[in-house]
Design a protein around this motif. Sequence first.
Motif, short mmCIF file in Angstrom:
data_model
loop_
_atom_site.label_atom_id
_atom_site.label_comp_id
_atom_site.label_asym_id
_atom_site.label_seq_id
_atom_site.Cartn_x
_atom_site.Cartn_y
_atom_site.Cartn_z
N PRO A 1 53.20 -23.82 102.71
CA PRO A 1 52.50 -24.99 102.49
C PRO A 1 51.47 -24.81 101.46
O PRO A 1 50.94 -25.59 100.70
N PHE A 2 50.94 -23.53 101.56
CA PHE A 2 49.90 -23.29 100.43
C PHE A 2 50.33 -23.11 98.97
O PHE A 2 49.58 -23.47 98.12
N ARG B 1 50.80 -26.58 98.09
CA ARG B 1 49.61 -27.22 97.76
C ARG B 1 49.19 -27.01 96.15
O ARG B 1 48.61 -27.73 95.41
N HIS B 2 49.79 -25.83 95.56
CA HIS B 2 49.66 -25.43 94.25
C HIS B 2 50.64 -25.92 93.15
O HIS B 2 50.59 -25.42 91.94
N ARG C 1 57.03 -24.93 94.67
CA ARG C 1 57.87 -25.42 95.80
C ARG C 1 59.35 -24.78 95.83
O ARG C 1 60.11 -24.72 94.96
#
Length: 535
Positions: A222-223, A226-227, A230
């Motif tokens: 997930p982190f 967020r950046h 993926r």
Amino acid sequence: MNNRDVHLPGSENRQVTRAAGIIGIATLISRFLGYVRDMVLASFFGAGMVADAFIAAFRIPNLLRRLFGEGSLSIAFIPVFTQVMIKGDKAEGHRLAVGALKLLLVVLSLITMIGIIASPLIVHTIAPGFAKDPQKMALTITLTRLMFPYLIMIGTVALCMGILNVLGHFAAPAIAPVLLNLSMISAVFGASLFSDSQTVRGLGLAGGVLIGGVLQLALQLPFLARHGIRFWKRSGLWHPAMKKVGVLLLPTIFGAAVYQINILVGTLLASLLAEGSVAYLYYADRLVQFPLGIFGQAVATAVLPSLSRQAAGGDYAGLADTFSHAMSLVLFITIPAMVGLIVLRDPIVALLFQRGAFDEQATRLTSMALLYYVLGLWAFSSVRIVVSVFYALKDTRTPVMTATVSIATNLVLGMVLMAPLKHGGLALATSLASMVNLTLMVYLLRKKMGLIRWRPVLVSCLKTIAASIIMAVVVLLICRLPVFRQSLPGGVRLPIMIVIAIGSGVAVFSVAAKYLAISQWDQVMGLVKRSLSRS
């Protein structure tokens, strides 16, 4: 990220200190649970056959994680990834990160398949002494095969950590090991519900390792997303910048993981000694890993992105200043930790491990190993900082050369010292080899970068030693108070004595550090005050 940032050494130093604080706090939580885990293992397995088999088996994927994960690929990747990001091409940096993650998954999967097939050969090489006990050898091979897939998860986690660190995110990567510890603790208790057999519990523990690896990887995703990074994004396995990573990769395998290789050498030689020797070294090493992980590794992890930014921007004066700051900071913290562990080694080992299958003799022999390991704590921590400078400068040749000398030194000293000192000689050999490694690296770094200001580091180090000696005297006096020998019941004597001794030691060291005007004390206290003001 832009080129202006690399010309602000004071700002970089504050960022390194802050990042080291975040990593240190997260690692403190992880280490605490790690000790709970080791207390559970000591209670259930003691220092017997299953303990030796599990520890030897777990060292194999763990070493490969250090070599191909955080020990080489992460360190080789960070300077190249930083260089791409610092040019301002964010999309290109993301493509590099996704491609590297996918390529790593393929490579680690192949290594894992080979490792599972070759487990008998690997175990016979790593622990030749187990051959005299066919049951122990067979169990070690089985556990090795079960835990090899852990390499896929944790190697990928290590690269995720490097990517997130460059992007300025340190908390989630640092807290990930907590999930492994929780998983292993739960697995032991879960297996115990179904069987009293230590072998069954050992197999359950191996399953806990695999589950822990999956959970750690799941935490990072997930982190990364967020950046904008993926896994599921369509991207090839290759990026042109990976060629630079490849040039740095192979040499870093030995340079970055020399401590772990030396520990593995110790495991190999310990397998030739009496049963339990592998376990004594493991439990002692776990105690050394507490300050090493919280402080030494925290500072090294925090400083590499800063050093890489400065090297990429050609700011060598700033790089030298950041290095001096990091060295002074790590010595300021690890020297008193080393002295404290030497003074309190016996009661700490007894408090943490002496219960169930872990008896007084196991405590005494683990304490002996701890003494010899902890003598090298300052060197273990410092080596990580010096290595970071060479890798930031994309110099992989020097760390490889010094690592080779260190490993050879450890092997020779181990064979010489294991005769008179048994497993304690192996721990001492690891410490001495690390000191040799550090001495060589510092000498060569001085030749490479004469502009580094060593005087402030030396002055800070001498003052820290003086404050640590004062602390040691006070702690020794407290431990010898009659109240801790006669008045208190046995069940509460050790924990109360250790808490009072450590609290008093920290207080005395703090006063001495302030009185001696050690600048790192003001920096650490400033970080603490800022953290408290935000909470």
